[in-house]
Enzyme design. Sequence first.
Site, PDB file in Angstrom:
ATOM      1  N   LYS A   1       6.198  20.488  76.536  1.00  0.00           N
ATOM      2  CA  LYS A   1       6.601  22.331  76.695  1.00  0.00           C
ATOM      3  C   LYS A   1       6.276  22.680  78.234  1.00  0.00           C
ATOM      4  CE  LYS A   1       7.075  22.619  72.541  1.00  0.00           C
ATOM      5  NZ  LYS A   1       8.468  23.020  71.443  1.00  0.00           N
TER       6      LYS A   1
ATOM      7  N   TYR B   1       2.677  16.227  74.219  1.00  0.00           N
ATOM      8  CA  TYR B   1       3.811  17.191  73.179  1.00  0.00           C
ATOM      9  C   TYR B   1       3.528  18.447  74.178  1.00  0.00           C
ATOM     10  CZ  TYR B   1       4.428  20.674  69.938  1.00  0.00           C
ATOM     11  OH  TYR B   1       4.550  22.460  70.153  1.00  0.00           O
TER      12      TYR B   1
ATOM     13  N   SER C   1       4.714  27.299  73.442  1.00  0.00           N
ATOM     14  CA  SER C   1       3.147  26.778  72.953  1.00  0.00           C
ATOM     15  C   SER C   1       1.729  27.374  73.611  1.00  0.00           C
ATOM     16  CB  SER C   1       3.670  25.439  72.027  1.00  0.00           C
ATOM     17  OG  SER C   1       2.410  25.553  71.478  1.00  0.00           O
TER      18      SER C   1
HETATM   19  P1  NAD Z   1       9.726  21.670  62.310  1.00  0.00           P
HETATM   20  O1  NAD Z   1       9.685  20.256  62.951  1.00  0.00           O
HETATM   21  O2  NAD Z   1       9.280  21.875  61.483  1.00  0.00           O
HETATM   22  O3  NAD Z   1      10.842  21.758  62.710  1.00  0.00           O
HETATM   23  C1  NAD Z   1      11.686  21.809  64.394  1.00  0.00           C
HETATM   24  C2  NAD Z   1      13.356  21.018  64.033  1.00  0.00           C
HETATM   25  O4  NAD Z   1      13.908  20.227  64.870  1.00  0.00           O
HETATM   26  C3  NAD Z   1      13.282  19.804  62.896  1.00  0.00           C
HETATM   27  O5  NAD Z   1      14.046  20.314  61.563  1.00  0.00           O
HETATM   28  C4  NAD Z   1      13.700  18.559  63.417  1.00  0.00           C
HETATM   29  O6  NAD Z   1      14.453  17.946  61.790  1.00  0.00           O
HETATM   30  C5  NAD Z   1      14.771  19.356  64.336  1.00  0.00           C
HETATM   31  N1  NAD Z   1      14.991  18.482  65.171  1.00  0.00           N
HETATM   32  C6  NAD Z   1      13.869  17.346  66.300  1.00  0.00           C
HETATM   33  N2  NAD Z   1      14.291  16.878  67.348  1.00  0.00           N
HETATM   34  C7  NAD Z   1      15.891  17.053  67.481  1.00  0.00           C
HETATM   35  C8  NAD Z   1      16.548  17.063  67.681  1.00  0.00           C
HETATM   36  N3  NAD Z   1      16.907  15.979  68.589  1.00  0.00           N
HETATM   37  N4  NAD Z   1      18.248  17.317  67.481  1.00  0.00           N
HETATM   38  C9  NAD Z   1      17.930  18.187  66.406  1.00  0.00           C
HETATM   39  N5  NAD Z   1      16.922  18.789  65.816  1.00  0.00           N
HETATM   40  C10 NAD Z   1      16.566  18.027  65.725  1.00  0.00           C
HETATM   41  O7  NAD Z   1       8.848  22.148  63.109  1.00  0.00           O
HETATM   42  P2  NAD Z   1       8.318  23.971  63.734  1.00  0.00           P
HETATM   43  O8  NAD Z   1       6.799  23.991  63.126  1.00  0.00           O
HETATM   44  O9  NAD Z   1       9.573  24.441  62.594  1.00  0.00           O
HETATM   45  O10 NAD Z   1       8.868  24.424  65.230  1.00  0.00           O
HETATM   46  C11 NAD Z   1       9.693  24.788  65.658  1.00  0.00           C
HETATM   47  C12 NAD Z   1       9.653  24.745  67.171  1.00  0.00           C
HETATM   48  O11 NAD Z   1       8.116  26.163  67.027  1.00  0.00           O
HETATM   49  C13 NAD Z   1       9.006  23.401  68.300  1.00  0.00           C
HETATM   50  O12 NAD Z   1       9.365  23.593  69.101  1.00  0.00           O
HETATM   51  C14 NAD Z   1       7.619  23.165  68.163  1.00  0.00           C
HETATM   52  O13 NAD Z   1       7.681  22.487  69.418  1.00  0.00           O
HETATM   53  C15 NAD Z   1       7.291  24.840  68.281  1.00  0.00           C
HETATM   54  N6  NAD Z   1       6.012  25.277  67.730  1.00  0.00           N
HETATM   55  C16 NAD Z   1       5.714  24.964  66.140  1.00  0.00           C
HETATM   56  C17 NAD Z   1       4.365  24.994  66.546  1.00  0.00           C
HETATM   57  C18 NAD Z   1       3.880  25.495  64.970  1.00  0.00           C
HETATM   58  O14 NAD Z   1       2.268  24.647  64.699  1.00  0.00           O
HETATM   59  N7  NAD Z   1       4.685  24.619  64.074  1.00  0.00           N
HETATM   60  C19 NAD Z   1       3.934  25.891  67.148  1.00  0.00           C
HETATM   61  C20 NAD Z   1       3.560  26.256  68.983  1.00  0.00           C
HETATM   62  C21 NAD Z   1       5.544  25.809  69.524  1.00  0.00           C
HETATM   63  C1  UD1 Z   2      -2.971  22.064  67.182  1.00  0.00           C
HETATM   64  C2  UD1 Z   2      -2.745  21.195  68.528  1.00  0.00           C
HETATM   65  C3  UD1 Z   2      -1.940  22.129  69.022  1.00  0.00           C
HETATM   66  C4  UD1 Z   2      -0.811  22.711  68.688  1.00  0.00           C
HETATM   67  C5  UD1 Z   2      -1.100  23.396  67.206  1.00  0.00           C
HETATM   68  C6  UD1 Z   2       0.307  24.413  66.806  1.00  0.00           C
HETATM   69  C7  UD1 Z   2      -4.468  19.569  68.345  1.00  0.00           C
HETATM   70  C8  UD1 Z   2      -5.365  18.989  69.293  1.00  0.00           C
HETATM   71  N1  UD1 Z   2      -4.350  20.878  68.988  1.00  0.00           N
HETATM   72  O1  UD1 Z   2      -3.628  22.919  68.134  1.00  0.00           O
HETATM   73  O2  UD1 Z   2      -1.757  21.021  70.976  1.00  0.00           O
HETATM   74  O3  UD1 Z   2       0.153  23.982  69.359  1.00  0.00           O
HETATM   75  O4  UD1 Z   2      -1.699  22.459  66.785  1.00  0.00           O
HETATM   76  O5  UD1 Z   2       0.606  23.089  66.052  1.00  0.00           O
HETATM   77  O6  UD1 Z   2      -4.077  18.623  67.574  1.00  0.00           O
HETATM   78  N2  UD1 Z   2      -8.873  21.821  61.941  1.00  0.00           N
HETATM   79  C9  UD1 Z   2      -9.726  21.194  60.747  1.00  0.00           C
HETATM   80  N3  UD1 Z   2      -9.575  20.495  59.833  1.00  0.00           N
HETATM   81  C10 UD1 Z   2      -8.249  19.821  59.887  1.00  0.00           C
HETATM   82  C11 UD1 Z   2      -6.994  20.816  60.552  1.00  0.00           C
HETATM   83  C12 UD1 Z   2      -7.643  21.531  61.871  1.00  0.00           C
HETATM   84  O7  UD1 Z   2     -11.072  21.630  61.005  1.00  0.00           O
HETATM   85  O8  UD1 Z   2      -8.117  19.065  58.769  1.00  0.00           O
HETATM   86  C13 UD1 Z   2      -9.537  22.601  62.716  1.00  0.00           C
HETATM   87  C14 UD1 Z   2      -9.443  22.755  64.099  1.00  0.00           C
HETATM   88  O9  UD1 Z   2     -10.469  21.868  65.177  1.00  0.00           O
HETATM   89  C15 UD1 Z   2      -9.048  23.959  64.536  1.00  0.00           C
HETATM   90  C16 UD1 Z   2      -8.191  24.351  63.722  1.00  0.00           C
HETATM   91  O10 UD1 Z   2      -8.882  23.956  62.170  1.00  0.00           O
HETATM   92  O11 UD1 Z   2     -10.473  24.604  64.874  1.00  0.00           O
HETATM   93  C17 UD1 Z   2      -7.392  24.755  63.469  1.00  0.00           C
HETATM   94  O12 UD1 Z   2      -6.061  23.398  64.233  1.00  0.00           O
HETATM   95  P1  UD1 Z   2      -4.840  23.339  63.775  1.00  0.00           P
HETATM   96  O13 UD1 Z   2      -4.415  23.976  63.059  1.00  0.00           O
HETATM   97  O14 UD1 Z   2      -4.592  21.560  63.558  1.00  0.00           O
HETATM   98  O15 UD1 Z   2      -4.116  23.874  65.056  1.00  0.00           O
HETATM   99  P2  UD1 Z   2      -5.137  23.584  66.892  1.00  0.00           P
HETATM  100  O16 UD1 Z   2      -5.831  22.841  66.958  1.00  0.00           O
HETATM  101  O17 UD1 Z   2      -4.704  25.253  67.656  1.00  0.00           O
END
Ligand code: NAD
Ligand code: UD1
Length: 343
Positions: A152, A148, A124
């Site tokens: 990573k 978190y 991430s």
């Molecule tokens: P998500 O929660 O929708 O998907 C993660 C999945 O992993 C879920 O289905 C959950 O049930 C499963 N899981 C969690 N722990 C587990 C375990 N111990 N064993 C088996 N399954 C398990 O999240 P997502 O948004 O799809 O994210 C996927 C990956 O990408 C994650 O590793 C997350 O940290 C990373 N990521 C997400 C974002 C984002 O904003 N969505 C941003 C950067 C990185």
């Molecule tokens: C957040 C996480 C980051 C994670 C990412 C994707 C924090 C501090 N960081 O980042 O670790 O990788 O999500 O899952 O939580 N915002 C509003 N109102 C809201 C929600 C968000 O104004 O109700 C703003 C935030 O201040 C930011 C932008 O929207 O400027 C995006 O927010 P968000 O979607 O939470 O993503 P990140 O802040 O990039």
Amino acid sequence: MKVLVTGGAGYIGSHTVLCLLEAGHEVVVVDNLANSDAESLRRVEELTGRSVDFLQVDLLDARALDDVFAGGGFDAVIHFAGLKAVGESVTKPLSYYRNNVVGTLNLVESMEKAEVRRLVFSSSATVYGASENVPLTEETPLDATNPYGRTKEQIEDILSDVGHADARWSIALLRYFNPVGAHESGRIGEDPQGVPNNLLPFVAQVAVGRREKVTIFGSDYPTADGTGVRDYIHVIDLAGGHLSALRFLANKTGTFRWNLGTGRGSSVLEVIHAFSAAAGRLVPFEIGPRRPGDSAVSYADPSAALADLGWSAQRDLASMCADHWGWQSANPGGYSADARAKD
Ligand code: NAD
Ligand code: UD1
């Protein structure tokens, strides 16, 4: 290829499974459904007309994981499974370290035993912490600011060490920026449990009438309109990045890291306006205080992924909002409306 997808029932996982199937790969999913619903995979099967082998397995159960690999014949693993709520990671750090770090150790140990050494990992942009040295390149120093993010960073270190110790490994560390949107069918999408932490799901739930208004976390940032700027990326573009990484790893060993973002930043106000236009209704908002830990600006330099993988994001903010709205409006309560009615 035959690909094992951990966390494949989740948001990014389910979209990637769909793209893998469409590209002709065979897919097995392991997920403990801690933050997802197997309905997502049923819908992926419906959309693709192909079947997904789903195993409800927890990565913390090392023996069950070994059984998955025994006779699995996998060519590669894409590892999405993990917990991802920043706030919760601050209050429950041990469960985040155990789930994310120990879960990955178990996975890599099972892979070693089964001699499967091709891995794509969901990292991430959170590993860059609050760095505002934009655009962020893969060389920007890592400085995660919460448990978190530190899981990573630690997993990136562990996997780099594994790749360094044994040159047969092929490892891609993909640093996602802000994944949003949904498949254009509106059948699968992000289904957060409880109050969404992230902007797009919150805005979508306001638009659909599930919540009253969006609170903008700060309007005094040094940005064009004073609100925070992020690099939103369509989840289908992101899924495509995983297919490109798999192709790359097919004939290369080593450990590689790539930013997956668009390279363009959008402010919170721009997102709210774009979403209002996509939904055809005004999304009410108010200005609130800054959220602790937030940076003003974060966006990627995605040029390494273009140069190495031939990958770049294609979809713009309007299409991200339109597809996110398509999913939200057709599924106002997510996959399981009854189960979610209580939040
Ligand atoms: P998500 O929660 O929708 O998907 C993660 C999945 O992993 C879920 O289905 C959950 O049930 C499963 N899981 C969690 N722990 C587990 C375990 N111990 N064993 C088996 N399954 C398990 O999240 P997502 O948004 O799809 O994210 C996927 C990956 O990408 C994650 O590793 C997350 O940290 C990373 N990521 C997400 C974002 C984002 O904003 N969505 C941003 C950067 C990185
Ligand atoms: C957040 C996480 C980051 C994670 C990412 C994707 C924090 C501090 N960081 O980042 O670790 O990788 O999500 O899952 O939580 N915002 C509003 N109102 C809201 C929600 C968000 O104004 O109700 C703003 C935030 O201040 C930011 C932008 O929207 O400027 C995006 O927010 P968000 O979607 O939470 O993503 P990140 O802040 O990039």
